[in-house]
Design a protein around this motif. Structure first.
Motif, mmCIF file in Angstrom:
data_model
loop_
_atom_site.group_PDB
_atom_site.id
_atom_site.type_symbol
_atom_site.label_atom_id
_atom_site.label_comp_id
_atom_site.label_asym_id
_atom_site.label_seq_id
_atom_site.Cartn_x
_atom_site.Cartn_y
_atom_site.Cartn_z
ATOM 1 N N ASN A 8 18.401 7.509 -15.617
ATOM 2 C CA ASN A 8 19.017 6.543 -16.521
ATOM 3 C C ASN A 8 20.219 7.131 -17.235
ATOM 4 O O ASN A 8 21.192 6.430 -17.524
ATOM 5 N N LYS A 11 23.171 6.925 -14.898
ATOM 6 C CA LYS A 11 23.587 5.530 -14.725
ATOM 7 C C LYS A 11 24.227 4.976 -15.993
ATOM 8 O O LYS A 11 25.190 4.217 -15.931
ATOM 9 N N SER A 12 23.686 5.370 -17.150
ATOM 10 C CA SER A 12 24.247 4.903 -18.422
ATOM 11 C C SER A 12 25.653 5.446 -18.611
ATOM 12 O O SER A 12 26.568 4.719 -19.027
ATOM 13 N N LYS A 13 25.830 6.725 -18.299
ATOM 14 C CA LYS A 13 27.167 7.319 -18.409
ATOM 15 C C LYS A 13 28.132 6.660 -17.441
ATOM 16 O O LYS A 13 29.303 6.427 -17.764
ATOM 17 N N THR A 15 27.980 3.601 -16.346
ATOM 18 C CA THR A 15 28.286 2.265 -16.868
ATOM 19 C C THR A 15 29.352 2.332 -17.945
ATOM 20 O O THR A 15 30.328 1.568 -17.927
ATOM 21 N N ILE A 188 23.125 2.341 -26.983
ATOM 22 C CA ILE A 188 22.507 3.053 -25.858
ATOM 23 C C ILE A 188 21.349 2.248 -25.282
ATOM 24 O O ILE A 188 21.176 2.164 -24.058
ATOM 25 N N VAL A 191 22.821 -0.535 -23.224
ATOM 26 C CA VAL A 191 23.313 0.011 -21.954
ATOM 27 C C VAL A 191 22.146 0.270 -21.003
ATOM 28 O O VAL A 191 22.198 -0.075 -19.817
ATOM 29 N N ASN A 192 21.064 0.853 -21.529
ATOM 30 C CA ASN A 192 19.893 1.144 -20.691
ATOM 31 C C ASN A 192 19.251 -0.125 -20.143
ATOM 32 O O ASN A 192 18.798 -0.165 -18.991
ATOM 33 N N VAL A 195 21.430 -1.230 -17.341
ATOM 34 C CA VAL A 195 21.250 -0.322 -16.192
ATOM 35 C C VAL A 195 19.963 -0.626 -15.446
ATOM 36 O O VAL A 195 19.923 -0.625 -14.213
#
Length: 202
Positions: A8, A11-13, A15, A188, A191-192, A195
């Protein structure tokens, strides 16, 4: 430690980095009319081919575009169902920033969301430093510990304050900077959630 591309965190970074890049939003506009290959896109966006390829890789990883090979060329087009999810995601980001909500400088809500993501992406090092900090820090403490130029550090802090994710308090002649942990956590988490959402296909 090897970067786990399935994590995650990665993937978060990805995004934040992708949607925090104006060229990624331009790609959606360009390909909405008809599928385009990387050559068409880097010429339209006036970017280097290597940079555009990286942007497209990021967009594909978050499900924003799909690709199809035709002979020697790969053509990209928007995944409109995923684009709708991105629109909802970007609008939700604004809810977490009262500072942004009060700003009238943006032409659209998406410009405001882009500013949040782009600022977090550009100044990730300082965000990470303040996230780990147990007390407020003055600017000289931040740039000396991170070994960056004072002017760059000041510019970064000004940007992070603009979106409300960093706060400042006056202590005599010194300014002390602190992470707005509540806002940071909300962003965050948003975003998660994005994701972990499935990438609906066309």
């Amino acid at each position: 430690m090897k970067k786990d591309k399935k994590s995650n965190i990665y993937k978060s970074k990805m995004t934040i980095a992708t949607l925090g890049n104006k060229a990624a939003l331009d790609v959606i506009d360009y390909t909405s009319e008809k599928p385009l290959c990387v050559t068409d896109l880097y010429i339209k966006a006036r970017r280097e081919q290597a940079e555009m390829s990286l942007i497209l890789r990021g967009m594909k990883s978050i499900g924003a575009v799909t690709d199809k090979r035709d002979g020697k060329f790969i053509y990209y087009e928007p995944n409109f169902k995923r684009i709708k999810a991105i629109e909802k995601f970007m609008l939700k980001l604004i809810e977490h920033s009262p500072t942004i909500q009060k700003t009238v400088l943006y032409n659209s809500p998406y410009d405001a969301s882009y500013d949040i993501l782009q600022t977090m992406w550009r100044f990730e090092v300082i965000l990470n430093f303040l996230h780990k900090a147990v007390k407020p820090h003055k600017v000289s403490s931040i740039y000396s510990r991170l070994k960056i130029e004072e002017s760059i550090c000041s510019q970064a802090l000004a940007g992070l304050r603009r979106i409300g994710i960093v706060t400042v308090q006056q202590n005599g002649k010194e300014r002390l900077y602190t992470l707005n942990r509540e806002m940071y956590s909300k962003i965050i988490n948003t975003v998660n959630e994005f994701v972990n959402d499935k990438h609906p296909a066309e």
